[in-house]
Design a protein around this motif. Sequence first.
Motif, PDB file in Angstrom:
ATOM      1  N   GLU A  84      74.560 -62.360  20.901  1.00  0.00           N
ATOM      2  CA  GLU A  84      74.493 -61.035  21.508  1.00  0.00           C
ATOM      3  C   GLU A  84      74.172 -61.286  22.976  1.00  0.00           C
ATOM      4  N   PHE A  85      73.871 -60.248  23.734  1.00  0.00           N
ATOM      5  CA  PHE A  85      73.716 -60.398  25.181  1.00  0.00           C
ATOM      6  C   PHE A  85      72.736 -61.497  25.564  1.00  0.00           C
ATOM      7  N   PHE A  86      71.528 -61.475  24.993  1.00  0.00           N
ATOM      8  CA  PHE A  86      70.489 -62.417  25.429  1.00  0.00           C
ATOM      9  C   PHE A  86      70.843 -63.868  25.110  1.00  0.00           C
ATOM     10  N   SER A  87      71.463 -64.122  23.964  1.00  0.00           N
ATOM     11  CA  SER A  87      71.813 -65.504  23.628  1.00  0.00           C
ATOM     12  C   SER A  87      72.956 -66.009  24.505  1.00  0.00           C
ATOM     13  N   ARG A  88      73.947 -65.167  24.751  1.00  0.00           N
ATOM     14  CA  ARG A  88      75.043 -65.588  25.627  1.00  0.00           C
ATOM     15  C   ARG A  88      74.547 -65.801  27.058  1.00  0.00           C
ATOM     16  N   ALA A  89      73.749 -64.861  27.546  1.00  0.00           N
ATOM     17  CA  ALA A  89      73.216 -64.988  28.908  1.00  0.00           C
ATOM     18  C   ALA A  89      72.337 -66.227  29.031  1.00  0.00           C
ATOM     19  N   ALA A  90      71.551 -66.522  28.002  1.00  0.00           N
ATOM     20  CA  ALA A  90      70.710 -67.720  28.015  1.00  0.00           C
ATOM     21  C   ALA A  90      71.568 -68.970  28.147  1.00  0.00           C
ATOM     22  N   CYS A  91      72.631 -69.043  27.382  1.00  0.00           N
ATOM     23  CA  CYS A  91      73.539 -70.198  27.454  1.00  0.00           C
ATOM     24  C   CYS A  91      74.154 -70.330  28.841  1.00  0.00           C
ATOM     25  N   VAL A  92      74.653 -69.230  29.381  1.00  0.00           N
ATOM     26  CA  VAL A  92      75.262 -69.256  30.716  1.00  0.00           C
ATOM     27  C   VAL A  92      74.258 -69.748  31.753  1.00  0.00           C
ATOM     28  N   LEU A  93      73.079 -69.167  31.756  1.00  0.00           N
ATOM     29  CA  LEU A  93      72.078 -69.486  32.780  1.00  0.00           C
ATOM     30  C   LEU A  93      71.540 -70.906  32.646  1.00  0.00           C
ATOM     31  N   ILE A  94      71.219 -71.325  31.438  1.00  0.00           N
ATOM     32  CA  ILE A  94      70.651 -72.661  31.246  1.00  0.00           C
ATOM     33  C   ILE A  94      71.687 -73.744  31.556  1.00  0.00           C
ATOM     34  N   VAL A  95      72.908 -73.570  31.081  1.00  0.00           N
ATOM     35  CA  VAL A  95      73.951 -74.562  31.356  1.00  0.00           C
ATOM     36  C   VAL A  95      74.309 -74.567  32.845  1.00  0.00           C
ATOM     37  N   GLY A  96      74.480 -73.398  33.435  1.00  0.00           N
ATOM     38  CA  GLY A  96      74.811 -73.334  34.863  1.00  0.00           C
ATOM     39  C   GLY A  96      73.748 -73.978  35.724  1.00  0.00           C
ATOM     40  N   GLY A  97      72.489 -73.642  35.475  1.00  0.00           N
ATOM     41  CA  GLY A  97      71.392 -74.244  36.239  1.00  0.00           C
ATOM     42  C   GLY A  97      71.258 -75.730  35.976  1.00  0.00           C
ATOM     43  N   GLY A  98      71.414 -76.117  34.724  1.00  0.00           N
ATOM     44  CA  GLY A  98      71.319 -77.539  34.375  1.00  0.00           C
ATOM     45  C   GLY A  98      72.389 -78.365  35.058  1.00  0.00           C
ATOM     46  N   ILE A  99      73.614 -77.867  35.046  1.00  0.00           N
ATOM     47  CA  ILE A  99      74.708 -78.594  35.706  1.00  0.00           C
ATOM     48  C   ILE A  99      74.458 -78.669  37.213  1.00  0.00           C
ATOM     49  N   GLY A 100      74.005 -77.564  37.813  1.00  0.00           N
ATOM     50  CA  GLY A 100      73.732 -77.567  39.249  1.00  0.00           C
ATOM     51  C   GLY A 100      72.723 -78.625  39.646  1.00  0.00           C
ATOM     52  N   ASN A 101      71.611 -78.711  38.920  1.00  0.00           N
ATOM     53  CA  ASN A 101      70.599 -79.718  39.234  1.00  0.00           C
ATOM     54  C   ASN A 101      71.050 -81.120  38.840  1.00  0.00           C
ATOM     55  N   ALA A 102      71.841 -81.240  37.765  1.00  0.00           N
ATOM     56  CA  ALA A 102      72.341 -82.556  37.351  1.00  0.00           C
ATOM     57  C   ALA A 102      73.267 -83.149  38.418  1.00  0.00           C
ATOM     58  N   ILE A 103      74.084 -82.311  39.031  1.00  0.00           N
ATOM     59  CA  ILE A 103      74.958 -82.789  40.106  1.00  0.00           C
ATOM     60  C   ILE A 103      74.123 -83.384  41.226  1.00  0.00           C
ATOM     61  N   ASP A 104      73.051 -82.690  41.605  1.00  0.00           N
ATOM     62  CA  ASP A 104      72.168 -83.209  42.651  1.00  0.00           C
ATOM     63  C   ASP A 104      71.586 -84.568  42.270  1.00  0.00           C
ATOM     64  N   ARG A 105      71.056 -84.663  41.052  1.00  0.00           N
ATOM     65  CA  ARG A 105      70.441 -85.930  40.614  1.00  0.00           C
ATOM     66  C   ARG A 105      71.466 -87.063  40.591  1.00  0.00           C
ATOM     67  N   LEU A 106      72.665 -86.752  40.150  1.00  0.00           N
ATOM     68  CA  LEU A 106      73.701 -87.770  40.060  1.00  0.00           C
ATOM     69  C   LEU A 106      74.164 -88.217  41.446  1.00  0.00           C
ATOM     70  N   VAL A 107      74.402 -87.269  42.337  1.00  0.00           N
ATOM     71  CA  VAL A 107      74.959 -87.572  43.659  1.00  0.00           C
ATOM     72  C   VAL A 107      73.885 -88.046  44.645  1.00  0.00           C
ATOM     73  N   ASN A 108      72.723 -87.376  44.655  1.00  0.00           N
ATOM     74  CA  ASN A 108      71.723 -87.635  45.694  1.00  0.00           C
ATOM     75  C   ASN A 108      70.497 -88.397  45.212  1.00  0.00           C
TER      76      ASN A 108
END
Length: 158
Positions: A84-108
């Motif tokens: 439902e809304f909260f579970s989908r939004a949780a997935c979007v936000l956690i994955v999006g934020g995780g990927i954003g910070n993972a890119i930084d850790r990998l590159v920098n």
Amino acid sequence: MAVITLLLALLLAATDQLLKMIVIRDVKPVGSIDIVNGLLKLEYSENTGAAFSMMEGGRWGFLAITVVLCAFFIFAMFCYNNHEFFSRAACVLIVGGGIGNAIDRLVNSYVVDYISISFFPAIFNFADCCIVVGAIFLAIHLLFFTEHGKAEKVIRTK
């Protein structure tokens, strides 16, 4: 719907990376910029640790944990049957934020942080905000939108 959810997560990760590029270009050279006097400022910081710069230097461990958690939530996007809304939004936000910070850790080898609020001791970034709000949404979903005792029945592979 799962593909749209994943695309939204990738859009958040791209937004995070764009914001960090702007901060590196405009804030890093001057150190900090006041936005709301005495309350909010943009302050360039390189974080090699976890939240609050704890456990500094754990680049590969943090990256591994992030990859595993993102993989779990991507799996949940496609296989969890009671979204439902909260579970989908949780997935979007956690994955999006995780990927954003993972890119930084990998590159920098560090995460670029830049949001500084006077009453909060840590400097953080857009990806961190996504992860925290996603965790709150996940807690809301688990506390209010799942039936107690049926957790083992709600995840099934298609």
